[in-house]
Design an enzyme around this catalytic site. Structure first.
Site, PDB file in Angstrom:
ATOM      1  N   SER B 143       0.950  -1.100   0.285  1.00 26.90           N
ATOM      2  CA  SER B 143       0.292   0.244   0.451  1.00 26.90           C
ATOM      3  C   SER B 143       1.131   1.053   0.040  1.00 26.90           C
ATOM      4  CB  SER B 143      -0.750   0.203   1.202  1.00 26.90           C
ATOM      5  OG  SER B 143      -2.303   1.064   1.071  1.00 26.90           O
ATOM      6  N   ARG B 213     -11.383   6.625  10.123  1.00 25.75           N
ATOM      7  CA  ARG B 213     -10.737   5.212   9.725  1.00 25.75           C
ATOM      8  C   ARG B 213     -11.996   4.527   9.901  1.00 25.75           C
ATOM      9  NH1 ARG B 213      -6.463   2.436   9.760  1.00 25.75           N
ATOM     10  NH2 ARG B 213      -6.470   0.282  10.907  1.00 25.75           N
ATOM     11  N   ASP B 309      -8.714  -6.386  -5.172  1.00 26.63           N
ATOM     12  CA  ASP B 309      -8.089  -5.257  -3.939  1.00 26.63           C
ATOM     13  C   ASP B 309      -9.043  -4.206  -5.549  1.00 26.63           C
ATOM     14  OD1 ASP B 309      -6.932  -2.886  -3.177  1.00 26.63           O
ATOM     15  OD2 ASP B 309      -4.884  -3.645  -2.727  1.00 26.63           O
ATOM     16  N   HIS B 342      -7.985  -5.614  -0.533  1.00 26.31           N
ATOM     17  CA  HIS B 342      -6.795  -4.437   0.195  1.00 26.31           C
ATOM     18  C   HIS B 342      -5.908  -5.295   0.596  1.00 26.31           C
ATOM     19  CE1 HIS B 342      -3.528  -1.465  -0.409  1.00 26.31           C
ATOM     20  NE2 HIS B 342      -3.690  -1.402   1.011  1.00 26.31           N
ATOM     21  N   ASP B 343      -6.501  -5.326   1.544  1.00 24.09           N
ATOM     22  CA  ASP B 343      -5.518  -5.685   3.204  1.00 24.09           C
ATOM     23  C   ASP B 343      -4.965  -6.996   3.465  1.00 24.09           C
ATOM     24  OD1 ASP B 343      -5.037  -3.766   5.744  1.00 24.09           O
ATOM     25  OD2 ASP B 343      -7.241  -4.328   6.366  1.00 24.09           O
TER      26      ASP B 343
END
Lengths: 222, 370
Positions: B143, B213, B309, B342-343
């Site tokens: 990232s 967040r 992602d 993505h994670d």
């Protein structure tokens, strides 16, 4: 991205034989590559040919491979290989980027064989293309006697689930290279028998077209 | 560990300002070999920090890349010397908006010049110089960490033997900037933010930061992973309340993510690091041609993306791969099939570990480290 085998599309199984040497037909290809050349292997599978070329001919090799498994094996061998598709990714390579571009047993699995061939000749100063010969006598015989789409040891797929969507004979391929917009000049042609060995150079085309199991061609831009 | 640079060693910034005195906080693992050829710099993501392979001093949780770094793992701490530094603008020891402004004796707040990915990498290069390391064996990260890897390779090609940017791209997309703007606006809309001077005011924009967040966290996952994890299941009840409590498990999960985040992260830092990502565009610095950024590079690249992602979709990685091809670079690329979004680069993805191991081992052989 859909999973579709490339180099192994013809069902060749492992690219290495016992003893660490690559398959006979890959060695025939390797013998056509000059020492120290910059080489792109399109549909490089598990990278056996590239590694063999690096080891035996000191080439600076790169690869394109569709399958995750193949890419992982290549990277583990220390090769630079991109997960991608010959039909869509060749366009991103600049002209004359490589001395030799290899397409081994993959053309028949591409969506646009003619476009792929044109890209090979644009990206590389030379292209080495090997194709399974659909004019091979065993295939002709199966079709003639059984009246069904042929299934052989080397082409083991049923018609409805094969990755090989654009079969041709050796003669068909030679005709394709002669098309004006392809602009290819045939530098060398070799037909391989069922054992992967080169057949007599003096044999006429019809003989190769009937008894060759695959054809290997060295092309350059006209 | 912290390295402090005095006012006589200012850090030049892309904005034209310079920062001094300044400091960079970092952790190391493993041992540097005699010829200093086995150093690996790991770059952390947006809200990560230098605690990549040790218990985090604030949260008490284990390192964020414990699955990748350690004895026998792809980054083998028995073989390599691993460095991870807190980014410039961060809030875990490196100079950031909560640091004291030497001109005023108060926290910088928004008086800290805006920093870029280039500035972060420049500060890391100063740290690497300080450690006496000439060439890094490998620079690696996911990232925003992947952006730093690309910046390293473009800015210091001779100092990077191998580079592995994961789930990243050579620029931040318009959609990603949009999500970041939502987060920043949430922080700045919190009355406790006080124009960025909340530390002087003795407050903290906790609600705004938590909302920021929560919004960001959604972009780190995929629709499929959210669905399989939460679906429409209710939280601690068996019927809808017809109100605005967290009826659904996903709501409760996001609230928890938001609240736990504010305990470890500074709101102004969030503004700075998101801005750094937004400004990132390597091609723009090279006449719009990404390949120019990597012309003549000898660095070996391994680029990885994930199918689900949507923050850094595979197309972003492919653009980098194509540019590297055009530059004649040595590059490998794999798109890993996963529904974790993505994670995925932080999670247990055997395919990722397999390709990293293969790449690092072969690079080590080429570097004579085997």
């Amino acid at each position: 991205m859909t999973e579709r085998p490339t180099t192994t599309a013809a069902g060749q199984g492992t690219l290495f034989q016992a003893g660490g040497e690559p398959r006979v037909d890959l060695r025939v290809i390797a013998d056509l590559v000059p020492r120290g050349a910059r080489v792109l292997d399109v549909g490089c599978g598990d990278g056996a040919l590239l590694q063999w070329l690096a080891r035996s001919r000191a080439v600076d090799g790169r690869g394109i491979e569709l399958s995750q498994k193949g890419v992982n094996e290549c990277v583990a061998r220390g090769l630079s290989v991109i997960q991608g598709d010959a039909d869509t990714d060749l366009v991103y390579y600049p002209d004359d980027a490589f001395d030799v571009v290899i397409l081994s047993q993959t053309l028949q699995a591409t969506g646009q064989p003619k476009e792929v061939l044109k890209h090979l000749l644009r990206i590389g100063r030379r292209a080495i293309v090997s194709v399974p010969n659909f004019g091979y006598w065993r295939i002709r015989l199966q079709f003639l006697l059984r009246g069904r789409m042929p299934i052989t040891e080397d082409l083991p797929y049923s018609w409805y689930d094969t990755p090989n969507i654009h079969f041709c004979t050796i003669r068909d391929f030679v005709e394709l290279t002669k098309e004006p917009d392809v602009g290819a000049e045939m530098e060398k042609a070799v037909a391989l028998n069922a054992g992967g060995q080169a057949m007599s150079l003096n044999a006429p085309w019809w003989f190769w077209n009937l008894f060759g199991e695959q054809g290997v061609f060295v092309l350059k831009r006209r | 560990m912290v390295v402090r640079f005095g006012a006589d060693q200012p850090l030049p910034l892309d904005s034209g300002h310079s920062l001094g005195p300044w400091q960079i906080a970092y952790q190391t693992y493993g041992r540097l070999n005699a010829d200093k050829s086995n150093a690996i710099l790991v770059c952390h993501a947006l809200t990560g920090d230098q605690h990549v392979h040790n218990i985090h001093p604030v949260t008490g949780k284990s390192g964020w890349w414990d699955l990748v770094i350690g004895p026998g793992l792809p980054i083998d701490t028995d073989r390599y010397f691993v460095i991870c530094a807190n980014v410039l603008g961060g809030c875990m020891g490196t100079t950031g908006p909560a640091s004291v402004n030497p001109a005023t004796g108060k926290p910088y707040g928004l008086d800290l010049p805006v920093v870029t990915i280039g500035d972060m990498v420049r500060s890391q290069a100063a740290l690497i110089d300080h450690l006496g390391i000439d060439t890094l064996f490998l620079v690696m990260g996911g990232s925003m960490g992947g952006m730093q890897v690309l910046q390293w390779a473009a800015a210091y090609p001779e100092r990077v033997f191998a580079a592995a940017p994961i789930a990243a791209g050579a620029r931040h997309s318009s959609q990603n900037i949009a999500f970041h703007e939502v987060g920043r606006q949430a922080i700045m809309a919190d009355p406790d933010w006080h124009g960025g001077r909340y530390l002087d005011a003795g407050t903290s924009p906790r609600k705004g930061l938590a909302v920021a967040r929560m919004a960001a966290h959604i972009t780190y996952m995929s629709e499929a992973s959210l669905h399989s994890k939460f679906g429409r299941r209710l939280q601690g009840r068996d019927r809808l309340t017809f109100g605005f409590d967290a009826d659904f498990q996903i709501e409760s999960y996001l609230r928890h993510q938001g609240l736990s985040f504010v305990d470890r992260f500074d709101a102004n830092s969030y503004l700075y690091v998101t801005r750094a990502m937004d400004y990132f565009d390597i091609a723009a610095e090279h006449g719009g041609k990404l390949a120019e950024a990597f012309r003549g590079t000898r660095t070996r690249f391994c680029i990885v993306s994930f199918t689900s992602d949507w923050l850094f979709p595979t197309a972003e990685s492919r653009a980098v791969v194509h540019a590297l091809n055009a530059a004649g670079a040595s590059v490998s690329f794999a798109e890993i099939v996963t529904d974790r979004g993505h994670d995925a680069f932080l999670l247990d993805e055997p395919e990722l570990f397999g390709i990293l191991r293969g790449f690092i081992d072969s690079a080590a052989r080429a570097r004579g480290l085997a």
